[in-house]
Design an enzyme around this catalytic site. Structure first.
Site, PDB file in Angstrom:
ATOM      1  CG  ASP A  44      -1.966   1.622   1.222  1.00 41.05           C
ATOM      2  OD1 ASP A  44      -1.592   2.024   0.567  1.00 41.05           O
ATOM      3  OD2 ASP A  44      -2.767   0.926   2.352  1.00 41.05           O
ATOM      4  CD  GLU A  46      -4.949  -0.948   0.115  1.00 43.63           C
ATOM      5  OE1 GLU A  46      -5.210  -0.942   1.301  1.00 43.63           O
ATOM      6  OE2 GLU A  46      -4.381  -2.491   0.392  1.00 43.63           O
ATOM      7  CD  GLU A  78      -7.656   2.940   2.467  1.00 42.73           C
ATOM      8  OE1 GLU A  78      -7.956   2.983   3.581  1.00 42.73           O
ATOM      9  OE2 GLU A  78      -6.899   2.051   2.611  1.00 42.73           O
ATOM     10  CG  HIS A 133      -9.338  -0.991   4.521  1.00 41.62           C
ATOM     11  ND1 HIS A 133      -9.988  -0.070   5.558  1.00 41.62           N
ATOM     12  CD2 HIS A 133      -8.652  -0.246   4.157  1.00 41.62           C
ATOM     13  CE1 HIS A 133      -8.708   0.794   6.152  1.00 41.62           C
ATOM     14  NE2 HIS A 133      -7.879   0.176   5.484  1.00 41.62           N
TER      15      HIS A 133
END
Length: 383
Positions: free
Chosen positions: A204, A232, A259, A309
């Protein structure tokens, strides 16, 4: 059954929140919002909400305006039947629309919706996954969700720790990532070498780092040798065309995002305009279970995977387990490994990771998670 009260509790961590200086675990969030919904039958529902808690508290406690569009959530909910989740969701969405639609109002509505499902499950003595249509699995593979460490030695030690705990998947995000591209690649390379080829590794990179689609494509190319399961949220949440450009560049790595997205129609836009491979609805942001059911349909129709998430307490972990249980295909459960007593001590029966890296889906009534209200009061700053 009627709703008699909706309460917002702001919890505060005893620790300052900083990026890890070495291999030690991150502290997580500084503040956390809990929503408690009470009924005239003595049944209560709970949820945590990943939002700005002080703003979220105002959304709950705002007085009735009389206009029907600037209302506080408590005023809209009191006297209603918590079983009527579809009608209630629409009433609250419309009642907060002049200051809502997204952001804190949507996030508080999400928590309220989760709490109503918790109440329904407790009232009929069934777990939430039964309400959602029935579980396809009774356990879900968890991934350790954590921050990047600042050095290759620290990354190696962190990976070894997660492997010792039994995790078969790890996600590193944020922290120092994005400050130096050479260092970024070295950290990922070290993580892959330490974890070996059989443990899933997700990255991420942090959307607050200012990247163009060109930069993101270059990053994907540099990380491809390390077999990243997904990359991500590497662009701003609204840059749907940017995600599309990365996807159309032919990168091999899965692209995951969402998310911070909300509602089924929001995810439809992310899927159709962004071209992502994995959508990541956070139940405490996307609209709760009521919208998550519809997001599942949008993703299934488009041939896109869903992986929720979840980065708060075991309330959100449990809610995500129930959603994972009913998905046609479950990838992972995100498990927040942060070292923060505010997130841990308020739960009487925390979820448990087994030796194979799986967590059982709760089978108790509602979410299957019990809150220690004395512990809530210890960390609460708005009582």
């Amino acid at each position: 059954m009627k709703i008699t009260n909706v309460e917002a509790f702001i919890l505060q961590s005893p620790f300052e929140i900083t990026n890890p200086a070495g291999s030690e675990e991150a502290r997580g969030v500084k503040h956390c919002l809990l929503i408690k919904v009470s009924t005239d039958e003595g049944i209560t529902g709970w949820s945590d909400v990943e939002t700005s808690p002080h703003v979220g508290e105002a959304v709950v406690n705002a007085p009735e305006s009389g206009a029907g569009m600037f209302e506080g959530l408590r005023e809209l909910a009191i006297g209603e039947d918590p079983f009527e989740v579809e009608r209630l969701w629409d009433k609250i969405y419309r009642g907060t629309i002049y200051f809502g639609r997204r952001g804190a109002a949507m996030q508080v509505l999400s928590g309220f919706d989760i709490a109503c499902h918790d109440i329904i499950g407790k009232a009929i003595n069934r777990p939430v996954h039964k309400i959602l249509g029935g579980a396809r699995r009774d356990k879900v593979q968890a991934y350790a969700s954590t921050l990047f460490r600042p050095t290759t030695d620290a990354i190696r030690h962190a990976c070894e720790f997660y492997m010792q705990r039994g995790f078969k998947a790890v996600k590193f995000g944020w922290g120092v990532f994005g400050q130096d591209i050479k260092q970024d690649v070295q950290l990922v390379e070290t993580a892959r070498k330490t974890l070996g080829p059989d443990i899933a590794l997700m990255v991420d990179p942090g959307w607050m780092v200012k990247r163009s689609a060109y930069d993101a494509i270059a990053l994907c190319r540099l990380l491809e040798p390390y077999n990243i399961y997904w990359l991500e949220d590497f662009l701003h949440p609204e840059l749907y065309p940017g995600y599309r450009k990365v996807k159309e560049a032919g990168v091999k790595t899965r692209i995951a995002a969402g998310e911070q997205e909300a509602t089924a129609w929001g995810f439809r836009q992310l899927i159709t305009e962004g071209g992502v491979d994995v959508v990541q609805p956070d139940l405490s942001r996307c609209g709760g279970f009521t919208q998550a059911r519809k997001i599942m349909w949008e993703a299934e129709y488009a041939g896109v995977d869903v992986c929720p998430h979840a980065w708060l307490t075991d309330l959100l972990t449990a809610a995500s387990l129930h959603l994972n249980a009913v998905l046609p295909k479950s990838l992972f459960l995100e498990y927040n490994v942060s070292d923060n007593p505010m997130l841990r001590e308020i739960i009487r029966n925390p979820v448990q990771l087994d030796a194979d890296g799986y967590i059982q889906v709760p089978q108790g009534a509602g979410l299957g998670i019990d809150i220690d209200e004395k512990a809530v009061k210890r960390f609460c700053v708005n009582l």
